[in-house]
Motif scaffolding. Sequence first.
Motif, PDB file in Angstrom:
ATOM      1  N   GLU A  61      13.034  -2.475   4.912  1.00 44.94           N
ATOM      2  CA  GLU A  61      12.583  -1.823   3.683  1.00 44.94           C
ATOM      3  C   GLU A  61      13.745  -1.037   3.088  1.00 44.94           C
ATOM      4  OE1 GLU A  61       9.156   0.520   4.595  1.00 44.94           O
ATOM      5  OE2 GLU A  61       7.847  -1.228   4.836  1.00 44.94           O
ATOM      6  N   PHE A  62      13.928  -1.184   1.793  1.00 44.15           N
ATOM      7  CA  PHE A  62      15.082  -0.574   1.135  1.00 44.15           C
ATOM      8  C   PHE A  62      14.626   0.091  -0.158  1.00 44.15           C
ATOM      9  CE2 PHE A  62      14.661  -5.122   0.371  1.00 44.15           C
ATOM     10  CZ  PHE A  62      14.597  -5.217  -1.010  1.00 44.15           C
ATOM     11  N   ASP A  63      15.442   0.991  -0.659  1.00 39.44           N
ATOM     12  CA  ASP A  63      15.131   1.653  -1.921  1.00 39.44           C
ATOM     13  C   ASP A  63      16.202   1.414  -2.984  1.00 39.44           C
ATOM     14  OD1 ASP A  63      15.763   4.923  -0.407  1.00 39.44           O
ATOM     15  OD2 ASP A  63      17.041   3.176  -0.707  1.00 39.44           O
ATOM     16  N   LYS A 110       0.850  -1.196   0.000  1.00 42.41           N
ATOM     17  CA  LYS A 110       0.000   0.000   0.000  1.00 42.41           C
ATOM     18  C   LYS A 110       0.884   1.244   0.000  1.00 42.41           C
ATOM     19  CE  LYS A 110      -0.281  -0.130   5.049  1.00 42.41           C
ATOM     20  NZ  LYS A 110      -1.168  -0.179   6.232  1.00 42.41           N
ATOM     21  N   LYS A 111       0.246   2.376  -0.183  1.00 40.27           N
ATOM     22  CA  LYS A 111       0.984   3.636  -0.207  1.00 40.27           C
ATOM     23  C   LYS A 111       1.566   3.913   1.171  1.00 40.27           C
ATOM     24  CE  LYS A 111       0.496   8.347  -2.034  1.00 40.27           C
ATOM     25  NZ  LYS A 111       1.402   8.137  -3.131  1.00 40.27           N
ATOM     26  N   GLY A 112       2.785   4.381   1.201  1.00 35.26           N
ATOM     27  CA  GLY A 112       3.462   4.664   2.457  1.00 35.26           C
ATOM     28  C   GLY A 112       4.365   3.545   2.928  1.00 35.26           C
ATOM     29  N   SER A 113       4.272   2.368   2.310  1.00 30.91           N
ATOM     30  CA  SER A 113       5.163   1.250   2.660  1.00 30.91           C
ATOM     31  C   SER A 113       6.269   1.151   1.614  1.00 30.91           C
ATOM     32  CB  SER A 113       4.373  -0.061   2.731  1.00 30.91           C
ATOM     33  OG  SER A 113       3.700  -0.317   1.511  1.00 30.91           O
ATOM     34  N   LYS A 134       5.965   1.383  -7.365  1.00 25.31           N
ATOM     35  CA  LYS A 134       4.615   0.920  -7.038  1.00 25.31           C
ATOM     36  C   LYS A 134       4.140   1.642  -5.790  1.00 25.31           C
ATOM     37  CE  LYS A 134       1.783  -3.238  -6.675  1.00 25.31           C
ATOM     38  NZ  LYS A 134       1.755  -4.718  -6.679  1.00 25.31           N
ATOM     39  N   HIS A 135       2.904   2.151  -5.841  1.00 30.01           N
ATOM     40  CA  HIS A 135       2.315   2.910  -4.733  1.00 30.01           C
ATOM     41  C   HIS A 135       3.235   4.059  -4.310  1.00 30.01           C
ATOM     42  CE1 HIS A 135      -0.956   0.137  -4.494  1.00 30.01           C
ATOM     43  NE2 HIS A 135      -0.201  -0.888  -4.086  1.00 30.01           N
ATOM     44  N   GLY A 136       3.900   4.656  -5.303  1.00 27.91           N
ATOM     45  CA  GLY A 136       4.745   5.813  -5.025  1.00 27.91           C
ATOM     46  C   GLY A 136       6.115   5.485  -4.483  1.00 27.91           C
ATOM     47  N   ALA A 137       6.408   4.202  -4.248  1.00 31.48           N
ATOM     48  CA  ALA A 137       7.719   3.788  -3.720  1.00 31.48           C
ATOM     49  C   ALA A 137       8.608   3.346  -4.875  1.00 31.48           C
ATOM     50  CB  ALA A 137       7.563   2.654  -2.708  1.00 31.48           C
ATOM     51  N   ARG A 138       9.717   4.018  -5.038  1.00 30.70           N
ATOM     52  CA  ARG A 138      10.646   3.685  -6.114  1.00 30.70           C
ATOM     53  C   ARG A 138      11.770   2.772  -5.609  1.00 30.70           C
ATOM     54  NH1 ARG A 138      11.571   9.697  -8.770  1.00 30.70           N
ATOM     55  NH2 ARG A 138       9.564   9.844  -9.879  1.00 30.70           N
ATOM     56  N   LEU A 139      12.151   1.833  -6.467  1.00 30.57           N
ATOM     57  CA  LEU A 139      13.245   0.926  -6.148  1.00 30.57           C
ATOM     58  C   LEU A 139      14.243   0.960  -7.298  1.00 30.57           C
ATOM     59  CD1 LEU A 139      14.532  -1.326  -4.381  1.00 30.57           C
ATOM     60  CD2 LEU A 139      13.247  -2.974  -5.762  1.00 30.57           C
ATOM     61  N   ASP A 162      12.154   2.282 -21.295  1.00 32.87           N
ATOM     62  CA  ASP A 162      11.668   0.926 -21.035  1.00 32.87           C
ATOM     63  C   ASP A 162      12.278   0.315 -19.776  1.00 32.87           C
ATOM     64  OD1 ASP A 162      14.154   0.940 -22.367  1.00 32.87           O
ATOM     65  OD2 ASP A 162      13.918  -1.171 -22.898  1.00 32.87           O
ATOM     66  N   LEU A 163      13.301   0.980 -19.197  1.00 34.42           N
ATOM     67  CA  LEU A 163      13.913   0.479 -17.962  1.00 34.42           C
ATOM     68  C   LEU A 163      13.257   1.060 -16.719  1.00 34.42           C
ATOM     69  CD1 LEU A 163      17.698   0.696 -18.965  1.00 34.42           C
ATOM     70  CD2 LEU A 163      16.116  -1.215 -19.243  1.00 34.42           C
ATOM     71  N   TYR A 164      12.250   1.890 -16.917  1.00 32.69           N
ATOM     72  CA  TYR A 164      11.532   2.505 -15.788  1.00 32.69           C
ATOM     73  C   TYR A 164      10.128   1.900 -15.757  1.00 32.69           C
ATOM     74  CZ  TYR A 164       9.771   6.226 -12.700  1.00 32.69           C
ATOM     75  OH  TYR A 164       9.220   6.930 -11.648  1.00 32.69           O
ATOM     76  N   ASP A 165       9.916   0.981 -14.822  1.00 33.27           N
ATOM     77  CA  ASP A 165       8.649   0.257 -14.722  1.00 33.27           C
ATOM     78  C   ASP A 165       7.816   0.806 -13.578  1.00 33.27           C
ATOM     79  OD1 ASP A 165       9.553  -1.371 -16.743  1.00 33.27           O
ATOM     80  OD2 ASP A 165      10.319  -2.916 -15.380  1.00 33.27           O
ATOM     81  N   VAL A 166       6.560   1.026 -13.890  1.00 32.49           N
ATOM     82  CA  VAL A 166       5.642   1.432 -12.831  1.00 32.49           C
ATOM     83  C   VAL A 166       5.293   0.233 -11.971  1.00 32.49           C
ATOM     84  CG1 VAL A 166       3.372   2.423 -12.347  1.00 32.49           C
ATOM     85  CG2 VAL A 166       4.730   3.297 -14.253  1.00 32.49           C
ATOM     86  N   ALA A 167       5.319  -0.955 -12.556  1.00 32.69           N
ATOM     87  CA  ALA A 167       5.094  -2.184 -11.792  1.00 32.69           C
ATOM     88  C   ALA A 167       5.978  -3.259 -12.393  1.00 32.69           C
ATOM     89  CB  ALA A 167       3.634  -2.601 -11.826  1.00 32.69           C
ATOM     90  N   ALA A 168       6.250  -4.301 -11.624  1.00 32.18           N
ATOM     91  CA  ALA A 168       7.109  -5.384 -12.099  1.00 32.18           C
ATOM     92  C   ALA A 168       6.480  -6.047 -13.300  1.00 32.18           C
ATOM     93  CB  ALA A 168       7.338  -6.405 -10.984  1.00 32.18           C
ATOM     94  N   LYS A 169       7.314  -6.387 -14.274  1.00 31.99           N
ATOM     95  CA  LYS A 169       6.803  -6.980 -15.496  1.00 31.99           C
ATOM     96  C   LYS A 169       7.168  -8.458 -15.565  1.00 31.99           C
ATOM     97  CE  LYS A 169       6.523  -2.810 -18.305  1.00 31.99           C
ATOM     98  NZ  LYS A 169       6.918  -2.162 -19.565  1.00 31.99           N
ATOM     99  N   GLU A 170       7.260  -8.955 -16.802  1.00 34.37           N
ATOM    100  CA  GLU A 170       7.489 -10.369 -17.007  1.00 34.37           C
ATOM    101  C   GLU A 170       8.858 -10.791 -16.465  1.00 34.37           C
ATOM    102  OE1 GLU A 170       9.061  -8.121 -20.500  1.00 34.37           O
ATOM    103  OE2 GLU A 170       7.235  -8.133 -19.276  1.00 34.37           O
TER     104      GLU A 170
END
Length: 1068
Positions: free
Chosen positions: A210-212, A189-192, A381-386, A481-489
């Motif tokens: 939790e890490f970034d 969720k957002k904030g995690s 995802k949910h505003g958290a960048r990795l 293409d290396l910047y994913d909003v969510a994990a892909k395949e």
Amino acid sequence: MASPTSTNPAHAHFESFLQAQLCQDVLSSFQGLCEALGLEPGGGLPQYRKMKAQLNYWSAKSLWAKLDKRAGQPVYQQGRACTNTKCLVVGAGPCGLRAAAELALLGARVVLVEKRTKFSRHNVLHLWPFTIHDLRALGAKKFYGRFCTGTLDHISIRQLQLLLLKVALLLGVEIHWGVTFTGLQPPPKKGSGWRAQLQPSPPAQLANYEFDVLISAAGGKFVPEGFTVREMRGKLAIGITVNFVNGRTVEETQVPEISGVARIYNQSFFQSLLKATGIDLENIVYYKDDTHYFVMTAKKQCLLRLGVLRQDWPEIDRLLGSANVVPEALQRFVRAAADFATHGKLGKLEFARDAHGRPDISAFDFTSMMRAESSARVQEKHGARLLLGLVGDCLVEPFWPLGTGVARGFLAAFDAAWMVKRWAEGAGPLEVLAERESLYQLLSQTSPENMHRNVAQYGLDPATRYPTLNLRAVTPNQVRDLYDVAAKEPVRRNSDKIDGGSPATGSAGSQELLRWCQEQTAGYPGVHVTDLSSSWADGRALCALLHRLRPGLLEPSELQGLGALEATAWALKMAEYELGITPMLSAKAVVAGSDPLGLIAYLSHFHSTFKNVPHSPGPASQGFPGTPSAVLFLGKLQRTLQRTRAQENGEDTGGKKLRLEVEAKTPSTEEPPVPESGVPPTPPSQDQEAGAGDLCALCGEHLYVLERSCADGRFFHRSCFRCHSCEAMLWPGGYGQHPGDGHFYCLQHLPQTGPKEDGTDLCPESQDVPTPDENSMPSGPSTSVVPQEGTSPVPNPSQPTRRLIRLSSPERQRLSSLNLTPDPELEPPPKPPRSCSALARQALEGSFVGWGMPVQSSQVVAMEEEQEQSPSSSEEEKEAEETVALHSDTEEALLILAKNSGTMSKYPTWRRTLLRRAREEEMKRFCKAQAVQRRLNEIETALGELEAEGMKVELALRSQSRSPEQHKALGLEQLLQLVRKKNSLLAEEAELMLTVKELNLQEEQWQLDQELRSYVNQEGALKTPADRQAEDQLLKKLVDVVNQRDELIRFQEERRLSELALEPGAQG
């Protein structure tokens, strides 16, 4: 001085920590140290500062001084560059630990997880100069006193991991053992934040971490999701590593290392090995560290013949699987190879043990090399960048013979840490990724020669390491293409078809080819090119094309009275001899029009080679740029070798220039005789003529267009054109045909003919090679394959000279029927690989005007400065340095130099510098040879794929006789594209073969020089007639080799000038 343990208990823990040689001992002693000081392990730089404040006695201060110097570099900002960054590093290999240490110096919180619980890899890594300096700056000699002493430039993986583990612990990295990273756990969720999926169940503190930033250094078998991995395939390559116990005896320390010896330039060593032991290798390396470490590349057929592999399987995993490998046979195999390479001077070889208590020996496959398409990604995802980054083998699997693994691994670790710094500074994700990919493009090109020379200036900033740095080489738009909003395949593994040079821009289709041919032949009387088949049947169009490109070859008037077959045969031969374009079909096929696809493919070679040459009535450039000239040079070299052999055998070679009048009188066979070839190609049989080049001259099977290779006027499959003896692939300039049996041989195994010898020589492969077993295997200095003390591979004037015994044919027949067992007392010693000592002698010779003359002052200063750049404890060096003896002449010359310059105190320094330079040169040449060999293997694999694809296209074209013209044109376009790719690969192959030739000539010149020197140094009064004759023969050979090298250098210079002349703006 009082022991430090008498005043502070923490000192004892610290000393134990410094000296610990097992992973568990390091961890337990560090835990005890932290408890004694009241500190919590894994506390980052604050922990380091507190520990430094409490441990201020002399032994610790020297280490703190080194670490403080590194941490004090401006790029780290006093440990505040990444204070709000949390990192997870996966893998405690050398690259993972090095990356963790850099992140800790930046002030980030670093947690490292490792699935193993101990370090047990004895294999030895080659170190570049900057890695040696980097590790010394981190206190390597405090943790491992033998680190790179003297001329050593390597370290075992286990020792490297131990010293980097100690550095990471001191800098506050939190390390968890026996924990396996299985994947990412996105924020629910957002904030995690992002977490890791770990097995077995980790402690709550680690599970909730939790890490970034995630840095993966878990090896080539694990790549995080989202990354695409490319596979680079070559021919089957089987590597074998083995570690023997190093007893550190005086005898062991005196055995010189082998930085690398390769078959590609030292065939004689490997032929001796094969003859003595039955072992067939491509290369071998020997390093002396905690263990005696050997690594070699073995041939599959040899392993099958010697019983190391039970059965031949097409699947590599099954071929090298434990069920198919016979451990006892493998142990005999490596013992014999190691004993031979070191002349048996290591004594009884005892296997070191791996983590499971078994002999530390392994057979592995490096046919395929994996390389990640990108080095970093960003997931959100949910505003958290990795930020995800790759280092080590999961970024690029190293090709072990090049010795680039740890050096490029460290560079990638620095680049990844720089990326994290930029991330922490607030740079945008796309900007960070673009910079990282720009650096990644440089990684595969790096070598000690093309990086900054001053290794002392290397730091985290890429500008301190890369001379040609462009952080904007990749734009942010290219990495979207290396910047994913969510994990892909999940990760994809794409088989990469070897890039042999992309075809030219634009489609060189049949219509464009026809237009080009019409332009080139326009204006010639009687020549009207309207198509790519019948217009060429009389041979005049082909002669006109040649005249346009090389007007000096003939005059149009000379064609009067020539038949179509004679004119076509002459044109094909001249195109091969003067332009470097080998035939793809016979003259009879051109005249009869029976092979239109072959003719189109042949003409396309002219087009791709000369399409950029300006159309003018004058001649084209005599030296054209690019790789086709390499094909031409090798072809001329091959014909020169054949002509020389023919002259030596007393054959009439005729004139060198191929004249038109000769062909005009030639009977109408498929090809005219070639006077400049020592072995004219035999006229084809009637069946072959009927096939018009469609049949292989060796196997008799059908030849498709892309399968055709031409040599001496005949056509073969590439896979058939091999040495009749050793089955090695034959290259232009490196083979000959035996006039007696008609077979082709590589130069190493070409039987001698003529009045001196009758050609019945047998090479090692044609005989029954021995099989190493417990009884016959060389196991010590007294065995048959080991040279006796004092023997030398070069003639020694003070000893009786071995002379060649001439046998008659009946004597040879009787001798060949005998079953001979080598006599240890009579077997001549095999020629060893060039040792470091020998190379040192060669390096010293280049520093002298003449023997006994001092070197120039600038060279003396250079040796002194080089030693100053790599300081080390002289006391430790005396204890740990490899005591390699220099050649007596070298020692004498070096002593004269020291005496004449009045600096005898600097003799040890100069000696070490000389040996280090020699080792570097030896390694440089080995790496160059292995890089060439690897690329040649990749090209051969790619050509095989092209041939298979071309066969399908050709079959489809031949079956489309009634298909619409549009379908035929499409198939023809596909065939032409494949032909262009093949020509590009063949051109690159020829370039590589020039490098191989250069390496071979260097080796041959060095060997001849050494043999000749033994006679030159002998007093004239003591020389026998046989000695003088041998000296003259060696001198003649040496002159011939020098002339060949001169021709090669002249060719390279002419081509360079030609390329400069054709560059844009060169006219001005």
